[in-house]
Design an enzyme around this catalytic site. Structure first.
Site, PDB file in Angstrom:
ATOM      1  N   ARG B 280      27.360  48.467  47.290  1.00  0.00           N
ATOM      2  CA  ARG B 280      27.573  49.878  47.738  1.00  0.00           C
ATOM      3  C   ARG B 280      29.033  50.040  47.262  1.00  0.00           C
ATOM      4  O   ARG B 280      30.119  49.394  47.458  1.00  0.00           O
ATOM      5  CB  ARG B 280      27.684  50.041  49.243  1.00  0.00           C
ATOM      6  CG  ARG B 280      27.569  51.423  49.394  1.00  0.00           C
ATOM      7  CD  ARG B 280      27.550  51.605  51.019  1.00  0.00           C
ATOM      8  NE  ARG B 280      29.117  51.290  51.419  1.00  0.00           N
ATOM      9  CZ  ARG B 280      29.483  50.831  52.689  1.00  0.00           C
ATOM     10  NH1 ARG B 280      28.632  50.749  53.367  1.00  0.00           N
ATOM     11  NH2 ARG B 280      30.757  50.645  52.918  1.00  0.00           N
ATOM     12  N   HIS B 284      30.633  54.034  53.485  1.00  0.00           N
ATOM     13  CA  HIS B 284      29.440  54.306  54.034  1.00  0.00           C
ATOM     14  C   HIS B 284      28.938  55.582  53.906  1.00  0.00           C
ATOM     15  O   HIS B 284      27.896  56.098  53.567  1.00  0.00           O
ATOM     16  CB  HIS B 284      29.556  53.673  55.326  1.00  0.00           C
ATOM     17  CG  HIS B 284      28.404  54.096  56.144  1.00  0.00           C
ATOM     18  ND1 HIS B 284      27.201  53.671  56.166  1.00  0.00           N
ATOM     19  CD2 HIS B 284      28.338  54.765  57.306  1.00  0.00           C
ATOM     20  CE1 HIS B 284      26.311  54.283  57.181  1.00  0.00           C
ATOM     21  NE2 HIS B 284      27.162  54.939  57.919  1.00  0.00           N
ATOM     22  N   TYR B 293      37.913  47.179  54.892  1.00  0.00           N
ATOM     23  CA  TYR B 293      37.086  45.951  55.125  1.00  0.00           C
ATOM     24  C   TYR B 293      36.563  45.492  53.639  1.00  0.00           C
ATOM     25  O   TYR B 293      35.895  44.422  53.542  1.00  0.00           O
ATOM     26  CB  TYR B 293      35.646  46.573  55.911  1.00  0.00           C
ATOM     27  CG  TYR B 293      34.830  47.586  55.520  1.00  0.00           C
ATOM     28  CD1 TYR B 293      34.001  47.735  54.949  1.00  0.00           C
ATOM     29  CD2 TYR B 293      35.273  48.746  56.013  1.00  0.00           C
ATOM     30  CE1 TYR B 293      33.388  48.510  54.145  1.00  0.00           C
ATOM     31  CE2 TYR B 293      34.358  50.015  55.602  1.00  0.00           C
ATOM     32  CZ  TYR B 293      33.694  49.932  54.776  1.00  0.00           C
ATOM     33  OH  TYR B 293      32.839  50.890  54.578  1.00  0.00           O
TER      34      TYR B 293
END
Lengths: 324, 385
Positions: B280, B284, B293
């Site tokens: 990705r 998100h 993160y």
């Protein structure tokens, strides 16, 4: 003469005969005929493509029903006991209740989820609760509870034919306590209205499902004391037929609501709130409630203490009648 | 307090290695499919469609469209014109490779990061924007060919059981030439509904294909936080179905695998679980900050392996794409996106009664009164019939 569970069986059989899109699915409903025998003989008669034994997985039973219904089938799912519905709650809340709304009517879910509910059969934990209010709180569902064999037949036919999802709660305590003559005529009952089972002028008693039995007994007992009870079988706890209830309470001026479920946040509370908003000036006494208690349903050695009985209903009626 | 006993097992010993085992009763393996590696080198004999230049160009156009769309939606979000959007950056090959295998009569059951698939399927970008722009009408797809396709669900994993239900309907109706394609992310494979879906798909031999878009992240949690499995494809073994892993950045591998699995499903061969390994390259959602993160170095290395670069190289090698053709393509896509965005922005908000109008086939009296109230509050002179 048929029992309630036999009338469920007859309604399922009737719809399997009438509509090729109707498919039953659930645990042990095939060759075994279901733990309460609600589907007895249907596998043999209609075959494996109409009566499906599913894996032991409630979310699968409901989620797969969603997929089938989305394609125009009419799945009738059986959850073995209402206490086992919780793994499927995500599916019920996030998919079953909202597919029509989510797609702005492009996809609809003509499906039924049947399950036995309620106590009084001396069963293990999770086999005796009445958690109908949890389901009634979810917009997009209809929640229907029959109280006798004839109603189970007519209402189940209506639920299966309904264009929207219907939760059909079967009062297992009275599965076999009463027999009625029922014609297998395929005539459905309306889901939108409650039934007035007994006309009266002094007080309105409202209940549903298995508790109708004790409610009617209490009404008979009160008659001998000169109190005329009107008894309403609510039948559809969501959406509630408020106008029939309102009309009755405006006539009698008093009301007691009887439910097996815990008191807080229940259907009885909802009815009481509607009546206090819409019929305040007709009321001659506070609305009474006879309910299960706000505690965990005890195991069966003590369940008789938990469940409303005729005496508790009679006591509440007397209290309401004596109110000054 | 008793003294704690030390384990007798040495570090890598397994239970079976310490027991006199009578036999090995089952063996499993997970295969990996790749045709075009990150350096755009062809590592396996290409499937037929990969020799069809128009097919490859169309896959590239789709991927480019969603890549540019992703950037545009982020801008719209920053401008306050759209709410949360779940980006597909870096994962375009999974969408393009899978959905391009579907026929009209098949059914697609999306998850929330399926924008590429929806686009290939025929859903318009303005419908996708409407959905993420807080308007249910985005799931009322215009294209009548999509009448059987399910809408985007937000609840994770639930769609996999819906797909199993659609596949059950197809099977019970004995429709031989139809299959169901559904998707989930890697995080979704931790959900109970995922396991239930592969279980019932196997038990009932359902005509369906489940694709896992393993983009390495379940929001902020990496795969190691989600599972001890070496691959996600091996979860298929628990359901007794076939599991296969593909290079999700290789659109040829994704398409070849999905095509084969769908053919198998249509021919009564049952379900397949495909794990498409990708990365990705966006947060998100548009409101998530991935800096907290994501390891920057790993991200940069993943960005070099993303799916468009290698397909572009292949197209250049075949002299199907050069700088001027690329610019031409980008211009055409830009026009399409601008026009779709305009249509989205011009769509008037839903009518006041809209939130009630699709609750049931006919609205119960009680709820109808609430509908009337909403309408009259907004417009006291409204005719509420």
């Amino acid at each position: 003469m048929l029992t309630l569970v036999e009338s469920v069986n007859m309604a399922l059989d009737h719809e399997l005969d009438q509509d090729p899109e109707v498919v039953l699915l659930g645990q042990d409903i095939g060759k075994s005929g279901g733990v309460f025998r609600a589907t007895a003989g249907l596998f043999a008669k209609h075959g494996k493509d109409r009566v499906l034994d599913t894996p032991l997985a409630e979310s699968s039973i409901v989620g797969v029903s969603v997929g089938m219904a989305s394609q125009g089938m009419r799945p009738v799912a059986e959850i073995q006991f209402m206490g086992f519905i919780f793994p499927a709650f995500n599916q019920i809340v996030t998919a079953v209740a909202r597919m029509r709304n989510r797609t702005r009517g492009r996809i609809t879910l003509p499906m039924v989820i049947r399950m036995p509910y309620g106590g009084g059969i001396h069963a293990p934990e999770h086999h005796s609760e009445s958690t109908e209010a949890l389901l009634a709180h979810i917009p997009g569902l209809k929640v229907v509870i029959p109280s006798n064999p004839g109603r189970a037949y007519g209402l189940l036919l209506a639920a299966i034919r309904d264009p929207d999802p219907v939760i059909f709660l079967e009062p297992k305590r009275v599965y076999r306590t009463e027999k009625q003559d029922i014609d297998n005529d395929g005539e459905a009952y309306p889901l939108e209205s409650c039934f007035i089972d007994r006309e009266g002028s002094d007080i309105t008693l409202i209940s549903w499902g298995a508790m109708m039995r004790e409610t009617l007994q209490a009404a008979t007992q009160m008659e001998s004391e000169g109190v005329s009870c009107e008894v309403i079988d609510l039948v559809t706890i969501s959406p509630i037929d408020v106008s029939t209830i309102l009309e009755s309470v405006e006539k009698t001026g008093r009301c007691v609501i009887i439910q097996e479920a815990p008191r807080a946040g229940g259907i009885a509370s909802e009815i009481a709130a509607e009546l206090s908003e819409k019929a305040l000036l007709s009321l001659l006494a506070p609305i009474g409630r006879v309910t299960g208690y706000d505690t965990v349903m005890p195991y069966y050695r003590a369940e008789h203490r938990y469940m409303p009985n005729t005496q508790r209903i009679v006591d509440e009626i007397r209290k309401t009648m004596e109110f000054q | 307090m008793p003294a704690s006993k030390k384990s007798l097992l040495k570090k890598h010993e397994t239970t079976s290695s310490l027991l006199p085992v009578a036999d090995t009763i089952a063996n499993f393996e997970i295969r990996y499919v790749q045709f075009l590696n990150a350096q755009a080198k062809i590592v396996n004999e290409l499937p037929d469609f990969a020799n069809d230049n128009d097919c490859l160009l169309e896959l590239y156009r789709v991927m480019k469209t969603l890549q540019m769309f992703d950037h545009k939606v982020l801008l719209l979000h920053r401008m306050g014109k759209i709410g949360t959007y779940t980006g597909t950056l870096g994962q375009e090959a999974v969408g393009a490779g899978t959905a391009s295998c579907l026929r009209n009569e098949d059914v697609f059951v999306p998850y929330y990061r399926s924008a590429t698939d929806l686009y290939v399927r025929g859903v318009k970008l303005h419908e996708i924007l409407l959905y993420w722009g807080g308007d249910e009408r985005g799931s009322n797809f215009d294209d009548p060919r999509l009448k059987h396709d399910l809408p985007i669900p937000i609840s994770i994993g639930t769609q996999l059981l819906h797909a199993a239900g659609v596949a059950t309907a197809i099977k019970l109706r004995k429709q031989k030439d139809r299959a169901v394609l559904t998707m989930t992310g890697d995080g979704g494979t931790s959900e109970g509904d995922f396991y239930e879906a592969i279980n019932i798909a196997g038990a009932w031999n359902l005509p369906m294909v489940i694709v896992i878009n393993n983009n390495q992240w379940a929001l902020s949690e990496s795969n190691t936080a989600q599972t001890a499995c070496q691959t996600l494809a091996q979860k298929a073994i628990a359901g007794g179905i076939e599991g296969i892993q593909v290079d999700g950045n290789d659109v040829i591998a994704v398409k070849a695998t999905t095509q084969t699995a769908l053919e198998k499903a249509r021919n009564g061969g049952g379900p397949t679980l495909i794990e498409a390994v990708t990365y990705r390259l966006c947060a998100h959602t548009t409101i998530d900050n991935m800096d907290s993160y994501v390891d920057k170095q790993k991200y940069n290395s993943a960005a070099e392996q993303e799916p468009l670069i290698r397909l572009k190289k292949l197209l250049q090698t075949r002299e199907l794409l050069d700088d001027s053709k690329e610019r031409e393509l980008e211009l055409a896509i830009k026009q399409e996106i601008e026009s779709e965005v305009e249509q989205f922005l011009q769509t008037p908000p839903p009518a006041p009664g809209d939130m009630f109008d699709y609750l049931y086939a006919s609205l119960p009296e009680r709820v109808a009164a609430q509908r009337d109230e909403v309408i009259q509050r907004e417009n006291p002179d409204a005719d509420i019939s």
